[in-house]
Design a protein around this motif. Structure first.
Motif, PDB file in Angstrom:
ATOM      1  N   LYS A  47     -12.729  -1.661   0.445  1.00 11.29           N
ATOM      2  CA  LYS A  47     -12.867  -1.754   2.106  1.00 11.29           C
ATOM      3  C   LYS A  47     -14.510  -2.012   2.095  1.00 11.29           C
ATOM      4  CE  LYS A  47     -11.171  -1.968   5.201  1.00 11.29           C
ATOM      5  NZ  LYS A  47     -10.601  -3.106   5.822  1.00 11.29           N
TER       6      LYS A  47
ATOM      7  N   VAL B  32      -7.598   7.029   7.719  1.00 10.65           N
ATOM      8  CA  VAL B  32      -8.383   7.797   6.671  1.00 10.65           C
ATOM      9  C   VAL B  32      -7.603   8.566   5.645  1.00 10.65           C
ATOM     10  CG1 VAL B  32     -10.053   9.534   6.092  1.00 10.65           C
ATOM     11  CG2 VAL B  32     -10.406   8.092   8.185  1.00 10.65           C
TER      12      VAL B  32
ATOM     13  N   ARG C 239      -8.960  15.201   7.157  1.00 11.58           N
ATOM     14  CA  ARG C 239      -8.026  14.055   6.909  1.00 11.58           C
ATOM     15  C   ARG C 239      -7.480  14.404   5.429  1.00 11.58           C
ATOM     16  NH1 ARG C 239      -8.017  14.078  11.556  1.00 11.58           N
ATOM     17  NH2 ARG C 239      -8.036  12.302  13.053  1.00 11.58           N
TER      18      ARG C 239
ATOM     19  N   SER D 144      -2.651   8.708   9.478  1.00  8.75           N
ATOM     20  CA  SER D 144      -4.056   8.714   9.889  1.00  8.75           C
ATOM     21  C   SER D 144      -4.458   7.532   8.955  1.00  8.75           C
ATOM     22  CB  SER D 144      -4.658   9.975   9.449  1.00  8.75           C
ATOM     23  OG  SER D 144      -5.795   9.582   8.575  1.00  8.75           O
TER      24      SER D 144
HETATM   25  N1  LIG Z   1     -14.705   5.666  13.180  1.00  5.47           N
HETATM   26  C1  LIG Z   1     -13.690   5.147  12.583  1.00  5.47           C
HETATM   27  C2  LIG Z   1     -13.404   4.040  12.275  1.00  5.47           C
HETATM   28  N2  LIG Z   1     -14.395   2.825  12.094  1.00  5.47           N
HETATM   29  C3  LIG Z   1     -13.639   1.840  11.593  1.00  5.47           C
HETATM   30  N3  LIG Z   1     -12.420   2.373  11.508  1.00  5.47           N
HETATM   31  C4  LIG Z   1     -11.162   1.570  10.914  1.00  5.47           C
HETATM   32  O1  LIG Z   1     -11.824   0.593  10.019  1.00  5.47           O
HETATM   33  C5  LIG Z   1     -10.862  -0.675   9.754  1.00  5.47           C
HETATM   34  C6  LIG Z   1     -11.856  -1.894   9.553  1.00  5.47           C
HETATM   35  O2  LIG Z   1     -11.272  -2.567   8.673  1.00  5.47           O
HETATM   36  P1  LIG Z   1     -11.346  -4.471   9.268  1.00  5.47           P
HETATM   37  O3  LIG Z   1     -12.232  -4.398   9.810  1.00  5.47           O
HETATM   38  O4  LIG Z   1     -10.982  -5.080   7.893  1.00  5.47           O
HETATM   39  O5  LIG Z   1     -10.020  -4.317  10.081  1.00  5.47           O
HETATM   40  P2  LIG Z   1      -8.469  -4.110   9.579  1.00  5.47           P
HETATM   41  O6  LIG Z   1      -8.212  -5.559   9.085  1.00  5.47           O
HETATM   42  O7  LIG Z   1      -7.707  -3.735  10.678  1.00  5.47           O
HETATM   43  O8  LIG Z   1      -8.546  -3.220   8.524  1.00  5.47           O
HETATM   44  P3  LIG Z   1      -7.210  -2.857   7.555  1.00  5.47           P
HETATM   45  O9  LIG Z   1      -6.445  -2.042   8.249  1.00  5.47           O
HETATM   46  O10 LIG Z   1      -6.866  -3.986   6.867  1.00  5.47           O
HETATM   47  O11 LIG Z   1      -7.979  -1.865   6.444  1.00  5.47           O
HETATM   48  C7  LIG Z   1     -10.298  -0.770  10.891  1.00  5.47           C
HETATM   49  O12 LIG Z   1      -8.781  -0.458  10.472  1.00  5.47           O
HETATM   50  C8  LIG Z   1     -10.750   0.607  11.904  1.00  5.47           C
HETATM   51  O13 LIG Z   1      -9.852   0.943  12.676  1.00  5.47           O
HETATM   52  C9  LIG Z   1     -12.323   3.425  11.616  1.00  5.47           C
HETATM   53  N4  LIG Z   1     -11.101   4.128  11.830  1.00  5.47           N
HETATM   54  C10 LIG Z   1     -11.398   5.600  12.209  1.00  5.47           C
HETATM   55  N5  LIG Z   1     -12.430   6.044  12.678  1.00  5.47           N
HETATM   56  C11 LIG Z   1     -12.717   7.533  13.247  1.00  5.47           C
HETATM   57  O14 LIG Z   1     -12.114   8.361  11.870  1.00  5.47           O
HETATM   58  C12 LIG Z   1     -11.501   9.169  12.385  1.00  5.47           C
HETATM   59  C13 LIG Z   1     -10.332   9.466  11.578  1.00  5.47           C
HETATM   60  O15 LIG Z   1      -9.534   8.469  11.715  1.00  5.47           O
HETATM   61  P4  LIG Z   1      -8.106   8.362  11.528  1.00  5.47           P
HETATM   62  O16 LIG Z   1      -7.749   8.847  10.199  1.00  5.47           O
HETATM   63  O17 LIG Z   1      -7.208   6.907  11.860  1.00  5.47           O
HETATM   64  O18 LIG Z   1      -7.431   9.668  12.300  1.00  5.47           O
HETATM   65  C14 LIG Z   1     -11.269   9.234  13.896  1.00  5.47           C
HETATM   66  O19 LIG Z   1     -12.227  10.078  14.379  1.00  5.47           O
HETATM   67  C15 LIG Z   1     -11.429   7.815  13.979  1.00  5.47           C
HETATM   68  O20 LIG Z   1     -11.981   7.647  15.480  1.00  5.47           O
END
Ligand SMILES: N=c1c2ncn([C@@H]3O[C@H](COP(=O)(O)OP(=O)(O)OP(=O)(O)O)[C@@H](O)[C@H]3O)c2ncn1[C@@H]1O[C@H](COP(=O)(O)O)[C@@H](O)[C@H]1O
Length: 106
Positions: free
Chosen positions: A39, A25, A15, A23
């Motif tokens: 966070k 991340v 990422r 994304s």
């Molecule tokens: N495992 C995770 C994961 N766990 C938690 N989170 C994110 O962490 C955040 C948790 O924050 P909150 O509970 O405060 O929720 P929120 O209010 O929506 O958060 P914010 O958007 O305000 O930061 C949420 O947005 C979740 O989606 C994750 N986001 C992504 N992944 C994995 O990470 C990888 C990369 O993700 P991307 O960068 O989205 O492609 C992929 O394999 C995903 O499945």
């Protein structure tokens, strides 16, 4: 157990070259260290609140978010989850063996 950490670490590394808009991340990396630390602070607080409420599913969910964001921090800092696992093993290794042998650790 560490296989999922390894796979996630690979995704988090990949990422670094991604479009922040595509994304979650990559978006966090683009915002920088303070945003990642914020966070982690939020997820730690949410973990404390979930534990106080005593709802097991919420505790697991919040700790998952907390662990996830600490993994993002490790990747951002050029570190790997294996380093934490090795440190955990180094610390637990001694007391774990002592416990098994029926001795008191520490
Ligand atoms: N495992 C995770 C994961 N766990 C938690 N989170 C994110 O962490 C955040 C948790 O924050 P909150 O509970 O405060 O929720 P929120 O209010 O929506 O958060 P914010 O958007 O305000 O930061 C949420 O947005 C979740 O989606 C994750 N986001 C992504 N992944 C994995 O990470 C990888 C990369 O993700 P991307 O960068 O989205 O492609 C992929 O394999 C995903 O499945």
């Amino acid at each position: 157990m560490s296989e999922i950490l390894e796979r996630l670490a690979e995704v988090l590394e990949a990422r670094k070259g991604a479009d922040p808009k595509s994304s979650y991340v990559a978006g966090l990396y683009a915002k920088g260290l303070d945003a990642i630390l914020k966070k982690i602070g939020e997820e730690a607080t949410e973990t404390v609140m979930a534990a106080k409420d005593g709802v097991p599913e919420r505790i697991v969910s919040e700790i998952t978010d907390l662990w996830f964001h600490t993994l993002v921090l490790l990747a951002y800092q050029g570190l790997r989850p294996e380093q934490v696992l090795l440190e955990l093993e180094r610390r637990f290794g001694v007391s774990g063996i002592e416990e098994k042998a029926g001795r008191t650790a520490r």
